[in-house]
Scaffold this active site. Structure first.
Site, mmCIF file in Angstrom:
data_model
loop_
_atom_site.group_PDB
_atom_site.id
_atom_site.type_symbol
_atom_site.label_atom_id
_atom_site.label_comp_id
_atom_site.label_asym_id
_atom_site.label_seq_id
_atom_site.Cartn_x
_atom_site.Cartn_y
_atom_site.Cartn_z
ATOM 1 N N GLY A 139 44.090 28.943 35.829
ATOM 2 C CA GLY A 139 44.458 30.311 36.199
ATOM 3 C C GLY A 139 45.214 31.058 35.125
ATOM 4 O O GLY A 139 45.182 30.707 33.944
ATOM 5 N N HIS A 199 20.349 61.373 34.169
ATOM 6 C CA HIS A 199 21.040 60.121 34.489
ATOM 7 C C HIS A 199 22.131 59.899 33.427
ATOM 8 O O HIS A 199 22.022 60.419 32.308
ATOM 9 C CB HIS A 199 20.055 58.952 34.543
ATOM 10 C CG HIS A 199 19.350 58.682 33.255
ATOM 11 N ND1 HIS A 199 18.404 59.521 32.720
ATOM 12 C CD2 HIS A 199 19.475 57.662 32.378
ATOM 13 C CE1 HIS A 199 17.964 59.024 31.587
ATOM 14 N NE2 HIS A 199 18.596 57.905 31.353
ATOM 15 N N HIS A 200 23.170 59.178 33.807
ATOM 16 C CA HIS A 200 24.376 58.964 32.983
ATOM 17 C C HIS A 200 25.259 60.211 32.893
ATOM 18 O O HIS A 200 26.211 60.228 32.110
ATOM 19 C CB HIS A 200 24.067 58.501 31.545
ATOM 20 C CG HIS A 200 23.215 57.291 31.412
ATOM 21 N ND1 HIS A 200 23.018 56.389 32.425
ATOM 22 C CD2 HIS A 200 22.491 56.802 30.356
ATOM 23 C CE1 HIS A 200 22.208 55.414 32.016
ATOM 24 N NE2 HIS A 200 21.875 55.650 30.769
ATOM 25 N N GLY A 232 47.027 43.425 23.993
ATOM 26 C CA GLY A 232 47.060 42.347 24.978
ATOM 27 C C GLY A 232 46.041 42.449 26.094
ATOM 28 O O GLY A 232 46.355 42.224 27.254
ATOM 29 N N GLU A 253 50.845 34.954 33.500
ATOM 30 C CA GLU A 253 51.306 35.743 34.637
ATOM 31 C C GLU A 253 52.154 34.927 35.600
ATOM 32 O O GLU A 253 53.117 35.435 36.167
ATOM 33 C CB GLU A 253 50.117 36.396 35.333
ATOM 34 C CG GLU A 253 49.565 37.486 34.426
ATOM 35 C CD GLU A 253 48.332 38.158 34.963
ATOM 36 O OE1 GLU A 253 47.802 38.998 34.237
ATOM 37 O OE2 GLU A 253 47.909 37.846 36.074
ATOM 38 N N ASP A 306 18.925 54.483 26.498
ATOM 39 C CA ASP A 306 17.839 55.388 26.121
ATOM 40 C C ASP A 306 18.256 56.536 25.213
ATOM 41 O O ASP A 306 17.405 57.168 24.610
ATOM 42 C CB ASP A 306 17.045 55.880 27.348
ATOM 43 C CG ASP A 306 17.933 56.417 28.435
ATOM 44 O OD1 ASP A 306 19.135 56.173 28.360
ATOM 45 O OD2 ASP A 306 17.414 57.073 29.345
ATOM 46 N N ASN A 352 44.015 25.420 32.420
ATOM 47 C CA ASN A 352 45.267 25.228 33.169
ATOM 48 C C ASN A 352 45.229 25.987 34.494
ATOM 49 O O ASN A 352 46.243 26.433 35.006
ATOM 50 C CB ASN A 352 46.490 25.598 32.318
ATOM 51 C CG ASN A 352 46.338 26.967 31.679
ATOM 52 O OD1 ASN A 352 45.490 27.761 32.092
ATOM 53 N ND2 ASN A 352 47.162 27.259 30.701
ATOM 54 N N GLU A 372 29.056 46.372 26.652
ATOM 55 C CA GLU A 372 29.664 47.256 25.672
ATOM 56 C C GLU A 372 31.121 46.927 25.386
ATOM 57 O O GLU A 372 31.602 47.140 24.265
ATOM 58 C CB GLU A 372 29.539 48.718 26.118
ATOM 59 C CG GLU A 372 28.113 49.246 26.116
ATOM 60 C CD GLU A 372 27.351 49.023 27.406
ATOM 61 O OE1 GLU A 372 27.884 48.329 28.306
ATOM 62 O OE2 GLU A 372 26.228 49.531 27.534
ATOM 63 N N ASP A 390 41.325 29.440 30.472
ATOM 64 C CA ASP A 390 40.173 29.551 31.373
ATOM 65 C C ASP A 390 40.138 30.908 32.080
ATOM 66 O O ASP A 390 39.071 31.489 32.287
ATOM 67 C CB ASP A 390 40.165 28.399 32.395
ATOM 68 C CG ASP A 390 41.491 28.215 33.125
ATOM 69 O OD1 ASP A 390 42.485 28.862 32.736
ATOM 70 O OD2 ASP A 390 41.532 27.428 34.086
#
Lengths: 597, 597
Positions: free
Chosen positions: A502, A144-145, A443, A506, A56, A500, A79, A473
């Site tokens: 996951g 608000h916000h 990254g 990591e 708004d 693959n 956003e 994925d």
């Protein structure tokens, strides 16, 4: 870095000089709504798309955007994705900028990781936040916000950490100069900037006078005496090296608009040339004197040997982050290195602040051109990717990436998500005039879905070929809804989803068999149908489970034509990873080791 | 607000006193890994779920979480959704806190809007950021996830704007005290706090001594003399009002843990009681002396008349934001108002800092109990929602919300997204012991998908009934992927998706027919199948296009049982809105008007 404020000042001086010269036309200018002044500046910068989400405090400005003849409102799902899209747009549409519009507080904070990424990776993005009126900014009602405690400046304080300059508009009289100041910073310093647009100023009429003079992108000029000295020093070192020189091109050659100057340098001198990962496609990977990607100790052995044994390394626009240097394993002593940067030059141990490469490079090319005959005799490793012969039908990482290399065409935009994809693509030469997009320093996983949206718009604008994304994925789940926006705007990227199971990058860093690296399995091939392709005519989705299936698809002319958005789920083993990722993870593991319990 | 640091100090003093008393057991304590110390504290606070996304700077700590017997790792699709989930968990699981774990830079910034929302709305959330080692924090290498310029403190500076206190761990010796300090702040001040956890400290052994003493939630005691004076003043005013008193309950009665004290007050005195929107369900909406929602000039006329004509208003925990007050249209002069807050009291124009309602309320109840007979004679408007007789079969807003009122059961958790839903639900009385969750001050669209995830976990923990969400199609697109996490964890919310083709609340604020308020139409009923319900056994989806279809569904016992996750697409007209939203938009429009072009 220290001289970058000078760069902005100089650019403003240049602009003011031009404006002074045009004083005779001053009286004829029409008043213009402040919001339209901003749009006129963006139009001059060839911006055709504005990303963001309505809220708004920005709806009034959105009326002007919707009514603008050449700037389209994209309307993102959220956003963060919008900020990623603005980043991707700016990367592919060089000489323009990305623009993201959000609303006060909730919207702008959702975008902040995307803005920080543009800062880190040096991408020119304008973040416009629609904010309450200037009166409300003073009386600070509990709207608000807001945070409920009257701190109307909290979001500005947050933005200051991740943007190179800010304009907090409070007065229509100074707004045009403020807008021009931050847009100039955005372009000349290649970093995001932040603008607050209060609801009551959007339609205020201001002078359009300044619009007659385009904003200047010129970096500050080099001091001629210092520049001449630097050129002599470099020429002397090249001479001493008996032409055993290699050129190493990195991120800032792209970000600071040096493609053509670098191309002149390498083609006129003939020295062997290599790229860091973030410099991939800064120079053509099909160029005969191009030797591939140098990334410290995880480079291919022949590339590593060639670069590290050269008597002199001419480094253009380097950015020495962990993933861009094989975890800081460059083996190139400063005594054999010349570093060219946007705002300074280093010759061995000597720094020359203020001597920027934009002006220096053409002079250097001219100076070194006579070396050409000798330079061309230096052998260059052959940069090719051979598809390995594997006995089984599993789509391995070692097979997949070279295979994809056969599918790319000139002027494709190739985007690789951080992780398996950004490491896997490194060893594959991309075609002539293709554009490589990745986020190797920042990254942020999920970034490529947003940036593919922006990149695909930019590619359409400037007549590039297909936009091709590689994403795992796990990463796709972070930002998946933006596929819907691609559909709505008729964009036609090809999206390879590496299934693959996951977070594979990591798993290689820590927790190989831990549940926290698992994710849910989605019906990837039904996704586009659900997200807006109601009758199935706008998109096509595929699953490939074997080498044969992928090969057949890549050879299908209809697929390769990319005349609708296409999603390809590629089934790959969970614990497989590209060579470079495995090596990087081992090196990172040494520095980031967790003490075992 | 000014005395809140005193609250933390006082709580720490209380804790230290208890610890001193227990000195005799000091020698028996076992060393514990720092990460496990933190988890032990969270376990004491009855935390059973940790939300977040893995990243290479938090993987070590995640080993400890995954191995913890009573705290489960949730594993969200992205960090914003995770922060929203932690917020929703904390709201429903009172006397506990929400916890979100992210990684350095990229992860923590993605979560920051969720953290800011918890700050604004006063929700106790701990944000843990896994960060590089203490050595790296000093040497500042150009790691991935950094800004590339060595500013390792930029993310901390951002977090300081949106958290009430921070612990930047640098030393294992002080870590336990630091953790305890911020957790105490989190609970006593009902706001988010921020903790950085460097990779190398996670497994460092520290003393577990402090764990023997639970953290204190006690607010600082009131000064007895001032308190007695305040009680006299209030009693005098009640007496002067000849018992014509109404009680108005608001957000802070919930956030500062006053439910039982308020319930004592209203049942023992019998004064008529009303809620502000943010106080909805702080007291039972089925209570005979409860009159409904007061929201300034957009209240129902009989509620407005009753509240504003009372001789004295006893306001408990008020939070006077725009959407919570009918755009600041309270018509209650201070001369007729007593305001009770967590850390101060106001009697007409006089402020009494440090006199908090947690201790004051029971004394006040005792004091006012004799008014009971007279108070119960004051009439209270009947708070019911009548389903209107409409001639057509369109699902109108005016029909939908009262109809839904017939579906709710005691102890349901009812969640309403900002917009059509948060306004529509106001006029509907919720059953006994139900919990209403909405984000009326912060108003970040998309928030309810994350918070529903957290709320559903909390509801399961404490034995509440169904979790029922109302969200528009526009808002759902922001955070849709979190539905996948609900499926993975076997949660069973009922999700009503109000399909009204875009951002309806914004259409009423500005741009009724503008394209920027349009969104893509998705195949909502296929969504859960794509996001993880591979064989269709975990979920069920429905579309209802008419009153008859919705009525039939609501009467279906299998549906109402909610034994799997269910999504109901409710087709509603684009330009219809609940009464309260229309009126709020008109009032907002007057203050936020854009100058027409």
């Amino acid at each position: 870095m220290s001289t970058q404020p000078e760069a902005s000042l100089q650019a403003e001086v240049n602009r003011l000089r031009l404006q002074l010269e045009s004083l005779q036309v001053k009286d004829g200018s029409e008043p213009i709504a402040l919001g339209n002044y901003l749009l006129a500046r963006l139009e001059q910068l060839k911006v055709t798309k504005m990303f963001g989400v309505p809220g708004d405090f920005n709806l009034g400005f959105l009326d002007l955007v919707e009514d603008h003849p050449t700037i389209d409102w994209v309307g993102n799902c959220n956003e963060l994705n919008a900020a990623y899209a603005a980043d991707g747009y700016a990367r592919v549409k060089e000489h323009s900028i990305g623009v993201v519009l959000t609303t006060f507080g909730v919207g702008e904070l959702s975008a902040i990781n995307g803005i920080a990424g543009a800062f880190s990776e040096m991408v020119p993005v304008l973040h416009i936040a629609g904010v309450p009126s200037t009166t409300q900014q003073k009386t600070k009602p509990m709207l608000h916000h807001t945070l409920g405690d009257g701190r109307y400046d909290a979001y500005i304080k947050a933005a200051e950490n991740f943007t190179i300059s800010q304009a907090i508009l409070t007065d229509a009289n100074t707004a045009a100069a403020e807008i021009d100041r931050i847009l100039t910073d955005c372009m000349t310093r290649a970093r995001p900037v932040y603008l607050t647009l209060p609801t009551n100023l959007v339609f205020e009429k201001i002078s359009s006078e300044r619009l007659k003079i385009p904003l200047s992108r010129l970096p500050p000029p080099n001091d001629p005496d210092v520049e001449a000295f630097v050129l002599d020093e470099i020429a002397k070192l090249v001479d001493e090296a008996a032409d055993d020189v290699v050129i190493l091109v990195d991120a800032c050659a792209i970000r600071h608009d040096l493609r053509s100057e670098v191309n002149e340098l390498i083609t006129k001198t003939g020295f062997p040339v290599f790229s860091a990962p973030m410099g991939k496609t800064a120079v053509s990977e099909k160029y005969e004197r191009y030797g591939g990607i140098y990334v410290g100790s995880i480079s291919h052995p022949d590339i590593k040997e060639k670069v590290e044994s050269a008597k002199l390394i001419l480094s253009v626009g380097s950015l020495k982050s962990d993933f861009n240097t094989g975890n800081f394993t460059y083996s190139i002593p400063p005594s054999r290195t010349i570093e060219l940067h946007s705002d300074h030059t280093k010759v061995q141990f000597a720094a020359f602040p203020g001597i920027g490469m934009k002006e220096l490079l053409p002079l250097l090319t001219e100076r070194l051109q006579p070396c050409s005959a000798a330079a061309r005799k230096i052998p260059v490793p052959d940069f090719t990717a051979i598809v390995p012969n594997e006995a089984n039908d599993v789509i391995s990482q070692a097979w997949f990436w070279p295979k994809m290399g056969t599918f790319f065409k000139p002027q494709d935009v190739v985007i690789a998500e951080t992780g398996t994809s950004s490491f896997g693509i490194l060893d594959v030469p991309l075609p002539e005039k293709s554009v490589f997009v990745s986020q190797i320093l920042w990254g942020s996983i999920g970034w490529t879905i947003g940036s593919t949206l922006g990149a695909a718009f930019a590619a359409r604008d400037i007549g590039l070929n297909r936009t091709i994304l590689f994403i795992g994925d796990g990463s796709l789940q972070l930002t998946v809804q933006e596929l819907s926006v691609m559909l709505r705007h008729g964009l036609k990227p090809i999206i390879f989803v590496l299934n693959n199971s996951g977070y594979t990058i990591e798993r290689f860093l820590h927790g190989k068999h831990r549940k926290y690296n698992d994710i849910s399995n989605w019906k990837w091939t039904s996704l586009l149908g659900v997200l807006g392709d109601e009758d199935g005519t706008l998109s096509k989705s595929y699953t490939v489970k074997s080498k044969a299936e992928l090969e057949a698809l890549l050879e299908d002319a209809a697929f390769a034509r990319a005349d609708k958005i296409q999603l390809v789920e590629v089934m790959m083993p969970m614990h497989d990873a590209p060579r470079a990722l495995v090596q990087q993870a081992e090196l990172s593991g040494k520095t980031n080791a967790y003490v075992a319990i």
